[in-house]
Enzyme design. Structure first.
Site, PDB file in Angstrom:
ATOM      1  N   TRP A   1       0.861  -1.172   0.000  1.00 14.64           N
ATOM      2  CA  TRP A   1       0.000   0.000   0.000  1.00 14.64           C
ATOM      3  C   TRP A   1       0.897   1.222   0.000  1.00 14.64           C
ATOM      4  O   TRP A   1       2.060   1.154   0.361  1.00 14.64           O
ATOM      5  CB  TRP A   1      -0.981  -0.020   1.160  1.00 14.64           C
ATOM      6  CG  TRP A   1      -0.439   0.421   2.489  1.00 14.64           C
ATOM      7  CD1 TRP A   1      -0.663   1.606   3.128  1.00 14.64           C
ATOM      8  CD2 TRP A   1       0.405  -0.332   3.366  1.00 14.64           C
ATOM      9  NE1 TRP A   1       0.000   1.630   4.342  1.00 14.64           N
ATOM     10  CE2 TRP A   1       0.663   0.463   4.514  1.00 14.64           C
ATOM     11  CE3 TRP A   1       0.980  -1.610   3.298  1.00 14.64           C
ATOM     12  CZ2 TRP A   1       1.445   0.030   5.580  1.00 14.64           C
ATOM     13  CZ3 TRP A   1       1.777  -2.038   4.355  1.00 14.64           C
ATOM     14  CH2 TRP A   1       1.999  -1.231   5.475  1.00 14.64           C
TER      15      TRP A   1
ATOM     16  N   ASP B   1       5.783  -4.763   3.274  1.00 11.05           N
ATOM     17  CA  ASP B   1       5.837  -5.624   4.450  1.00 11.05           C
ATOM     18  C   ASP B   1       6.945  -6.664   4.292  1.00 11.05           C
ATOM     19  O   ASP B   1       7.272  -7.083   3.178  1.00 11.05           O
ATOM     20  CB  ASP B   1       4.503  -6.350   4.645  1.00 11.05           C
ATOM     21  CG  ASP B   1       3.420  -5.422   5.151  1.00 11.05           C
ATOM     22  OD1 ASP B   1       3.752  -4.367   5.706  1.00 11.05           O
ATOM     23  OD2 ASP B   1       2.233  -5.761   4.978  1.00 11.05           O
TER      24      ASP B   1
END
Lengths: 381, 188, 188, 381
Positions: C113, C132
């Site tokens: 994101w 991540d």
């Protein structure tokens, strides 16, 4: 107490002649009723500090004592849904052969309510189960609980349709650019989409997709997004927006009816920048009351901050009926049904505060490391 | 299943009630006066002030229980309850079970470790079997560690460091019970 | 991977430093004065007294870092570091990685994101990709949640509630980075 | 700072002409050295609140900054052992096909130190891997790290012998009534037994058991049990007892030599009831110093209570050299090797306090929810 008094008491107590305590019965495991009272809720502990190891705890919020009834494992950003027509619970999870790694297996596990034990599972192919911090609308029923619908995100969006009677997957519905499952009529469901509208998917009686249709645009994801959480009163879903508008959508017929929105805020509230914030920020009672978790001094990015108050609205008059100042900062809220409803609040310590939903009076706290992070509270419906 | 107390900041605040002197916490701002721990440090003191949420068991957000028997005194949600003299784990009484039963959906371990505890009501020693309840993840509630006559792992059946979820379908530990299995006749 | 702050009692003690106003903790004994949170309750006050163990980042037991660049100001172990304006998770800088690298043995997610954050040094907006690091259990250190321009899951690539450990061998979430991928030319 | 000053500073800073920050490199994953410095330790987080999800964190206790180097998963009462001759780490774990339930698989996973990534695994049959709160001597090397030995408990006790070169199981040695693995000479190991002695098992070069032999009784499990933790100085293992005796056992030859024990306590210490207590309560430095975690006012059951002080003894003179008062209550202790040793203490908040092992001065705390419960600290050997 001084030593003398203790001595006397001890002499008194030990002076009584007790029969030996009997041996305890062997190998007793508790059971729960086949259907749960309205005051029992399911607290979904997402457990961010060991994400694979989340769980759902069954809690009787009406009981001062023995209110922790039991638990089922629901980890790795799992989804959970209790049945109201069967004595069953559904948990969508992801497992790995070596816990953190190895072969992936996505499964919907079916638990029975009496024993909180798995009775069956449906294996989900493709490794695409949507993994999000716990949202209510990633796992939903359709067709009077004949179908179970699961949200996938890979990052392509789709919805898997499962026939629960047969415990078989019957369809995968593509919902590109959209998210979540909001059941509408018996055989259709809506999803919220990135282009500010809803996509409605229509199924046939076997669960196969027949057609899809987009509503007109009715909100602005750029300027004032609707939260993906809503609260249902009858067949109307109430979606709050970041800036405290409420958008009601009538889901009773096949095609959602976008109703007229209204603001939760007075001019004074607006000047104080009150806004909804937290995780599960909205809940409702079937009598027509909407409960919203609110915080002051909102700003760009405060929509998950939680709140110091819960505001109660009558959806008919659109008037605020009450304003409950919480004992502890709130993160998520849920209201139980029935004549004596409870307002349950996940507080900032990640315990549950139980309030009267009628007057906002605080009743008890339920916690003690029962949960690491109970982000989502499912009340019976 | 046996282990040492988890000291969250919360537990260190509730030190006076949550923990007896048998805890790491005695080092964290408390001093022992007789059998009562008195909080000394500002942090402990600030939090030590009682409130309605704090039941006698010392676990915040866990309400007290009774056995309902005058000859079985104490609170089964308290680490000080007499049967728990050698327990190590989460109290099933706080987890949907009771002092002698497992929470729904768990399996009681057929193998156990054994303690001998003094019932203050009749001044008799009872043999307590600390059957673990197995097959679900850690309950998390009412962690309690007592080690009266606990022995190292080479005395296995008197050892509470061992995961006693043995002979069960799953070895996942959930909580511990304290089941009376007899009177200890050889103790005074 | 995105979520809300975990409030251990520890974090509620360190409220003034650990959390900005963008936190649940504002309800737990603090009041906002300008952009500084002032602890009010006795508990918060008792714990609020600074000590050598408390670095500016507000995470007890985590020492501060610098980027070493005057044009990239701030502490990458602090939730207030400018690149973290829409981050949600454990800071890889505290977990054996850095602001733009993953800890050993984890895999960087190829899908992310995106946030747009203002660098206070040059007053420019940068596009930050919150990649991540995946395949190990939750790091646990330096949990930080900021939601500037975060959108709900139906705007997926602007949403930090989603587990972005996608397209990796394992979807286990460990920690988050904040990688500069460009200048946001359309912002002032 | 008032607004004016902030305004001036802002103007000053923004007045500088910076080039745009460059884009960051893509997809960078850190690596570690093939062998670790002496100041790196392995903190084994048993994580009682999510027992299946334990881990070992590699920590540089000498570094103020960036001291968390990385982690590997070691859950469900797992055992862990770092190699000193290979660039490898070994973790014995138990997995279930549905995380908490389903098919059980016991495995020793081999990780490489550079990438902290699994490079191979050895599957262990029989579902009998010993599951205990983390003990050092459940997983040990023999024969200059050619063999890896794992303790089983079902509740029958045995030791599995693995040839690490071949990554194959070569033997299972029954050790009825005994526990733990204390390597003695090149091809033998001792275990502590319920009848107050040691059982010694002798292997041949292939790892097959040749014979076993029991020592005489040398302690009293009833009156003053030896802890199962010990500290090694050279080839002598120092076992503390509940009541603060030290029992040295020379493990240099095939058959352990039981040396003369001594007490850690002066008469004054005895009157104050000082005792060892905690989890990992003893550690040593190769220079001949023994470190023991001590608490006052001991009683039946205080042996896991932790301690307020670490006492330092010279094993030659049997004299106490130092008495370090800990900053925070201690649970487990370990000392690093080399000329500037550190004393690392798991404290009651489950952070790591780092002290100088020379003078006991406190240096730093390493924590911040890096661990839930780092019960066991492995220092490099």
């Amino acid at each position: 107490m001084n030593r003398l008094v203790i001595g006397i008491l001890t002499a008194f107590i030990t002076g009584l002649v007790f029969a030996d305590l009997p041996n305890d019965p062997n190998n007793v495991v508790e059971k729960l009723p086949a259907s749960y009272p309205d005051t029992w809720i399911y607290a979904h502990d997402t457990n961010f500090f060991a994400l694979a190891d989340g769980k759902v705890v069954v809690v009787d919020v009406a009981a001062e004592n023995k209110n922790y009834k039991g638990s089922v494992g629901v980890g790795q950003f799992g989804s959970f849904l209790p049945s109201s027509t069967r004595s069953e619970l559904y948990a969508a999870e992801t497992f790995y052969s070596r816990r953190l790694r190895g072969e992936r297996t996505d499964v919907i596990t079916i638990y029975d309510k009496v024993n909180l034990a798995p009775i069956d599972e449906i294996v989900l192919p493709g490794g695409k189960r949507g993994q999000l911090v716990t949202y209510e609308n990633t796992l939903q029923f359709l067709n009077n609980e004949k179908f179970l619908l699961l949200f996938n995100f890979s990052p392509a969006s789709s919805v898997t349709v499962i026939d629960i009677d047969k415990r078989k997957i019957v369809e995968e519905v593509q919902i590109p650019g959209c998210s979540m499952i909001y059941p509408t009529a018996k055989l259709s469901f809506a999803s919220l989409c990135s282009d500010d509208l809803m996509l409605v998917s229509y199924l046939d009686k076997k669960g196969k997709v027949k057609s899809q249709k987009r509503t007109k645009k009715f909100f602005s994801g750029d300027d004032d997004p609707l939260f993906a959480f809503n609260a249902m009163i009858g067949n109307v879903a109430y979606f709050p927006s970041y800036n405290a508008q409420v958008q009601p959508v009538d889901l009773s017929s096949k095609t959602p009816k976008i109703l007229k929105g209204w603001s939760l805020l007075s001019d004074k509230d607006k000047s104080e920048k009150w806004r909804p914030g937290g995780w599960q920020i909205i809940t409702a009672h079937e009598s027509g009351q909407l409960f919203v978790l609110m915080h002051k001094d909102g700003y760009n990015g405060s929509h998950k901050d939680g709140g110091s108050e819960v505001w109660v609205f009558d959806v008919k008059s659109k008037k605020r009926l009450n304003r409950f100042v919480l004992k502890e900062w709130g993160v998520s809220i849920a209201v139980t049904k029935g004549d004596d409803p409870y307002l349950v609040v996940t507080n900032g310590n990640y315990d549950l505060d139980v309030y009267s939903a009628k007057d906002g009076s605080w009743i008890r706290v339920i916690g003690g490391k029962a949960f690491e992070m109970p982000m989502m509270l499912h009340a019976a419906k | 299943m046996k282990w040492l107390d988890k000291l969250t900041e919360r537990s260190s605040r509730n030190v006076a009630r949550q923990t007896s002197r048998r805890s790491f916490l005695t080092g964290l701002g408390t001093v022992l006066v007789g059998s009562t721990a008195i909080p000394l440090l500002p942090v402990a003191r600030a939090a030590g002030g009682g409130s309605a949420e704090e039941s006698g068991n010392g676990y915040h957000g866990v309400a007290s229980q009774t056995t309902g028997r005058i000859d079985d005194p104490g609170d089964p949600t308290s680490c000080e309850y007499w049967r728990y003299c050698a327990i190590d784990g989460f109290l099933c009484s706080c987890c949907g079970g009771s002092v002698n039963s497992c929470p729904p959906g768990t399996e009681m371990s057929p193998m156990t470790w054994i303690g001998t505890c003094l019932n203050p009501a009749d001044n008799k020693h009872y043999i307590i079997s600390y059957n673990d309840c197995c097959g679900k993840t850690s309950c998390g509630r009412c962690l309690c560690n007592k080690n009266e006559s606990d022995k190292p792992p080479y005395r296995a059946f008197s050892n509470n460091d061992t995961n006693w979820c043995l002979g069960t379908e799953s070895t996942l530990y959930h909580c511990s019970t304290g089941v009376i299995v007899g009177i200890a006749t050889d103790k005074q």
